[in-house]
Design a protein around this motif. Structure first.
Motif, PDB file in Angstrom:
ATOM      1  N   ASN A  83       0.840  -1.204   0.000  1.00  0.00           N
ATOM      2  CA  ASN A  83       0.000   0.000   0.000  1.00  0.00           C
ATOM      3  C   ASN A  83       0.870   1.248   0.000  1.00  0.00           C
ATOM      4  OD1 ASN A  83      -1.734   2.147   0.820  1.00  0.00           O
ATOM      5  ND2 ASN A  83      -3.204   0.605   1.497  1.00  0.00           N
ATOM      6  N   VAL A  84       0.803   1.985  -1.087  1.00  0.00           N
ATOM      7  CA  VAL A  84       1.693   3.139  -1.261  1.00  0.00           C
ATOM      8  C   VAL A  84       1.453   4.188  -0.182  1.00  0.00           C
ATOM      9  CG1 VAL A  84       2.202   5.049  -2.818  1.00  0.00           C
ATOM     10  CG2 VAL A  84       2.021   2.713  -3.706  1.00  0.00           C
ATOM     11  N   ARG A  85       0.214   4.357   0.244  1.00  0.00           N
ATOM     12  CA  ARG A  85      -0.088   5.327   1.310  1.00  0.00           C
ATOM     13  C   ARG A  85       0.710   5.005   2.577  1.00  0.00           C
ATOM     14  NH1 ARG A  85      -4.242   4.829   5.269  1.00  0.00           N
ATOM     15  NH2 ARG A  85      -5.056   3.024   4.131  1.00  0.00           N
ATOM     16  N   HIS A  86       0.816   3.731   2.917  1.00  0.00           N
ATOM     17  CA  HIS A  86       1.574   3.373   4.121  1.00  0.00           C
ATOM     18  C   HIS A  86       3.067   3.607   3.912  1.00  0.00           C
ATOM     19  CE1 HIS A  86      -1.971   2.043   6.026  1.00  0.00           C
ATOM     20  NE2 HIS A  86      -2.126   0.948   5.334  1.00  0.00           N
ATOM     21  N   LEU A  87       3.553   3.313   2.725  1.00  0.00           N
ATOM     22  CA  LEU A  87       4.977   3.524   2.450  1.00  0.00           C
ATOM     23  C   LEU A  87       5.313   5.018   2.502  1.00  0.00           C
ATOM     24  CD1 LEU A  87       5.315   0.974  -0.476  1.00  0.00           C
ATOM     25  CD2 LEU A  87       6.176   0.682   1.860  1.00  0.00           C
ATOM     26  N   GLU A  88       4.417   5.852   2.036  1.00  0.00           N
ATOM     27  CA  GLU A  88       4.632   7.309   2.081  1.00  0.00           C
ATOM     28  C   GLU A  88       4.723   7.806   3.526  1.00  0.00           C
ATOM     29  OE1 GLU A  88       2.129   8.554  -1.964  1.00  0.00           O
ATOM     30  OE2 GLU A  88       1.158   8.635   0.000  1.00  0.00           O
ATOM     31  N   ASN A  89       3.873   7.264   4.394  1.00  0.00           N
ATOM     32  CA  ASN A  89       3.830   7.736   5.786  1.00  0.00           C
ATOM     33  C   ASN A  89       4.976   7.192   6.633  1.00  0.00           C
ATOM     34  OD1 ASN A  89       1.474   9.133   5.355  1.00  0.00           O
ATOM     35  ND2 ASN A  89       0.138   7.545   6.196  1.00  0.00           N
ATOM     36  N   PHE A  90       5.474   6.035   6.254  1.00  0.00           N
ATOM     37  CA  PHE A  90       6.470   5.333   7.074  1.00  0.00           C
ATOM     38  C   PHE A  90       7.759   6.148   7.172  1.00  0.00           C
ATOM     39  CE2 PHE A  90       9.866   1.941   7.112  1.00  0.00           C
ATOM     40  CZ  PHE A  90       9.684   1.581   8.433  1.00  0.00           C
ATOM     41  N   ARG A  91       8.402   6.118   8.358  1.00  0.00           N
ATOM     42  CA  ARG A  91       9.590   6.941   8.590  1.00  0.00           C
ATOM     43  C   ARG A  91      10.901   6.271   8.184  1.00  0.00           C
ATOM     44  NH1 ARG A  91       8.177   9.974  14.288  1.00  0.00           N
ATOM     45  NH2 ARG A  91       6.206  10.875  13.585  1.00  0.00           N
ATOM     46  N   GLY A  92      10.898   4.948   8.002  1.00  0.00           N
ATOM     47  CA  GLY A  92      12.095   4.251   7.548  1.00  0.00           C
ATOM     48  C   GLY A  92      12.056   4.102   6.023  1.00  0.00           C
ATOM     49  N   GLU A  93      12.770   3.072   5.512  1.00  0.00           N
ATOM     50  CA  GLU A  93      12.737   2.837   4.060  1.00  0.00           C
ATOM     51  C   GLU A  93      11.585   1.899   3.703  1.00  0.00           C
ATOM     52  OE1 GLU A  93      16.098   1.004   1.983  1.00  0.00           O
ATOM     53  OE2 GLU A  93      14.828   0.857   0.200  1.00  0.00           O
ATOM     54  N   GLY A  94      10.728   2.348   2.844  1.00  0.00           N
ATOM     55  CA  GLY A  94       9.633   1.516   2.374  1.00  0.00           C
ATOM     56  C   GLY A  94      10.037   0.714   1.159  1.00  0.00           C
ATOM     57  N   ILE A  95       9.608  -0.535   1.119  1.00  0.00           N
ATOM     58  CA  ILE A  95       9.808  -1.404  -0.049  1.00  0.00           C
ATOM     59  C   ILE A  95       8.430  -1.814  -0.535  1.00  0.00           C
ATOM     60  CG2 ILE A  95      10.648  -3.676  -0.783  1.00  0.00           C
ATOM     61  CD1 ILE A  95      12.972  -3.196   1.252  1.00  0.00           C
ATOM     62  N   VAL A  96       8.137  -1.514  -1.804  1.00  0.00           N
ATOM     63  CA  VAL A  96       6.802  -1.810  -2.318  1.00  0.00           C
ATOM     64  C   VAL A  96       6.753  -3.259  -2.800  1.00  0.00           C
ATOM     65  CG1 VAL A  96       7.312  -0.830  -4.622  1.00  0.00           C
ATOM     66  CG2 VAL A  96       4.945  -1.018  -3.848  1.00  0.00           C
ATOM     67  N   PHE A  97       5.776  -3.999  -2.274  1.00  0.00           N
ATOM     68  CA  PHE A  97       5.562  -5.388  -2.683  1.00  0.00           C
ATOM     69  C   PHE A  97       4.527  -5.355  -3.801  1.00  0.00           C
ATOM     70  CE2 PHE A  97       4.243  -9.786  -2.526  1.00  0.00           C
ATOM     71  CZ  PHE A  97       5.387 -10.472  -2.125  1.00  0.00           C
ATOM     72  N   THR A  98       4.882  -5.861  -4.950  1.00  0.00           N
ATOM     73  CA  THR A  98       4.045  -5.692  -6.136  1.00  0.00           C
ATOM     74  C   THR A  98       2.655  -6.294  -5.972  1.00  0.00           C
ATOM     75  OG1 THR A  98       5.977  -5.611  -7.572  1.00  0.00           O
ATOM     76  CG2 THR A  98       3.876  -6.195  -8.611  1.00  0.00           C
ATOM     77  N   ALA A  99       1.666  -5.461  -6.286  1.00  0.00           N
ATOM     78  CA  ALA A  99       0.264  -5.875  -6.383  1.00  0.00           C
ATOM     79  C   ALA A  99      -0.301  -5.099  -7.564  1.00  0.00           C
ATOM     80  CB  ALA A  99      -0.487  -5.554  -5.092  1.00  0.00           C
ATOM     81  N   PRO A 100      -1.404  -5.576  -8.146  1.00  0.00           N
ATOM     82  CA  PRO A 100      -1.921  -4.898  -9.345  1.00  0.00           C
ATOM     83  C   PRO A 100      -2.112  -3.393  -9.167  1.00  0.00           C
ATOM     84  CG  PRO A 100      -3.050  -6.990  -9.059  1.00  0.00           C
ATOM     85  CD  PRO A 100      -2.182  -6.806  -7.839  1.00  0.00           C
ATOM     86  N   HIS A 101      -2.529  -2.973  -7.965  1.00  0.00           N
ATOM     87  CA  HIS A 101      -2.854  -1.551  -7.775  1.00  0.00           C
ATOM     88  C   HIS A 101      -1.628  -0.665  -7.623  1.00  0.00           C
ATOM     89  CE1 HIS A 101      -1.907  -1.694  -3.481  1.00  0.00           C
ATOM     90  NE2 HIS A 101      -2.428  -2.903  -3.505  1.00  0.00           N
ATOM     91  N   ASN A 102      -0.416  -1.244  -7.501  1.00  0.00           N
ATOM     92  CA  ASN A 102       0.762  -0.384  -7.290  1.00  0.00           C
ATOM     93  C   ASN A 102       1.803  -0.501  -8.409  1.00  0.00           C
ATOM     94  OD1 ASN A 102       2.568  -2.593  -6.773  1.00  0.00           O
ATOM     95  ND2 ASN A 102       1.956  -2.645  -4.618  1.00  0.00           N
ATOM     96  N   VAL A 103       1.458  -1.122  -9.518  1.00  0.00           N
ATOM     97  CA  VAL A 103       2.481  -1.406 -10.544  1.00  0.00           C
ATOM     98  C   VAL A 103       3.072  -0.144 -11.174  1.00  0.00           C
ATOM     99  CG1 VAL A 103       1.688  -3.737 -11.116  1.00  0.00           C
ATOM    100  CG2 VAL A 103       0.696  -1.773 -12.325  1.00  0.00           C
ATOM    101  N   HIS A 104       2.389   0.995 -11.051  1.00  0.00           N
ATOM    102  CA  HIS A 104       2.909   2.229 -11.656  1.00  0.00           C
ATOM    103  C   HIS A 104       3.734   3.063 -10.676  1.00  0.00           C
ATOM    104  CE1 HIS A 104       0.533   1.097 -15.020  1.00  0.00           C
ATOM    105  NE2 HIS A 104      -0.610   1.251 -14.385  1.00  0.00           N
TER     106      HIS A 104
END
Lengths: 174, 174
Positions: B135-156
């Motif tokens: 979930n990109v919203r959570h990665l944006e808010n997180f204070r450390g390094e976020g790693i995006v785990f691929t799901a259809p809604h975040n491929v872009h």
């Protein structure tokens, strides 16, 4: 805006009063908070009573009916003007408490959004500037400044700033 | 030891596969993950189906039966040798999921202690070095390094290091 994390049991909710009321009612006793200085209530009970008392915490109803800690609503309302408030409760110890705790917060603190409620175990995971908590273990683990909220089991603790009541929390943080 | 926070739905648990299976079964469809590129599944459904689909998330059984994301057990076991692992799931959006999520973790990841499970909403409250989340919203808010785990809604999404699978997470973090 600085961020303030607040514990539930023994801080927002007077869990100990509720526990003693139930114990006194079940066993015809008159145990008071004042008699517990420095001890957790369970450790002061006759061995013959302990098995039944342990079941209190497997009962979701127990958590639903806990009274407010005096002054908590007013103080948290004022503090929310200066701080971003998160409620951080060690609910993972007692899974049956999840839903009643969530509902208790919705009933007594409707202005606190679900996004700002955290059920956790080890409070070192909490990223906040301050934590108001009665449990010394959580204050030790917390990475910000811990403020100990007075409860019988922590009266001998001296490493943290102390609040004896919600007006005291206001004096320390406002 | 560095600390790694891991999301549940769409990361440890293949919630989307479970959701599509149920949808396809209920409506005689054959919708696949591949058809969802860039969209949340709900937004692709015919309007006439949406009311019934919304009830899936009010059903605790739905959360109990979600299959494992492929490779998650093996990878998390290896990662736990190098990182302190916390499971951080935005359960506050769906209160009926509390107990089935807790039980799901106990069944599939018994080595993760309850003290290291966090039910939260806004993941800016999480104090950790890394967060693996879809979930990109959570990665944006997180204070450390976020790693995006691929799901259809975040491929872009392009602002975070990306893992397409659990072996990918291992390659990034081990």
């Amino acid at each position: 805006m600085q961020r303030l994390a607040i514990d539930m049991d023994e801080v927002m909710a007077d869990t100990l009063a509720h526990y003693l009321n139930r114990y006194n009612s079940d066993f015809g006793q008159s145990l008071t908070k004042a008699e517990l200085g420095g001890k957790r209530p369970f450790d002061t009970l006759p061995l013959a009573h302990r098995e039944q008392v342990m079941t209190y915490f497997q009962d979701p109803e127990f958590f639903a009916d806990i009274p407010l800690m005096e002054g908590s609503q007013e103080a948290i309302s004022k503090l929310s003007e200066r701080y971003e408030i998160f409620i951080t409760t060690a609910a993972m110890d007692v899974p049956c408490s999840f839903t009643p705790k969530f509902q208790w917060l919705a009933r007594h603190f409707p202005e606190i959004q679900p996004s700002h409620i955290v059920f956790c175990g080890d409070k070192s995971i909490i990223a906040a500037d301050f934590l108001v908590d009665d449990n010394v273990r959580h204050l030790e683990n917390f990475r910000g400044e811990g403020i100990v909220f007075t409860a019988p089991h922590n009266v001998h603790e001296t490493r943290f700033r102390r609040a004896d009541s919600w007006p005291d929390v206001e004096r320390l943080l406002l």
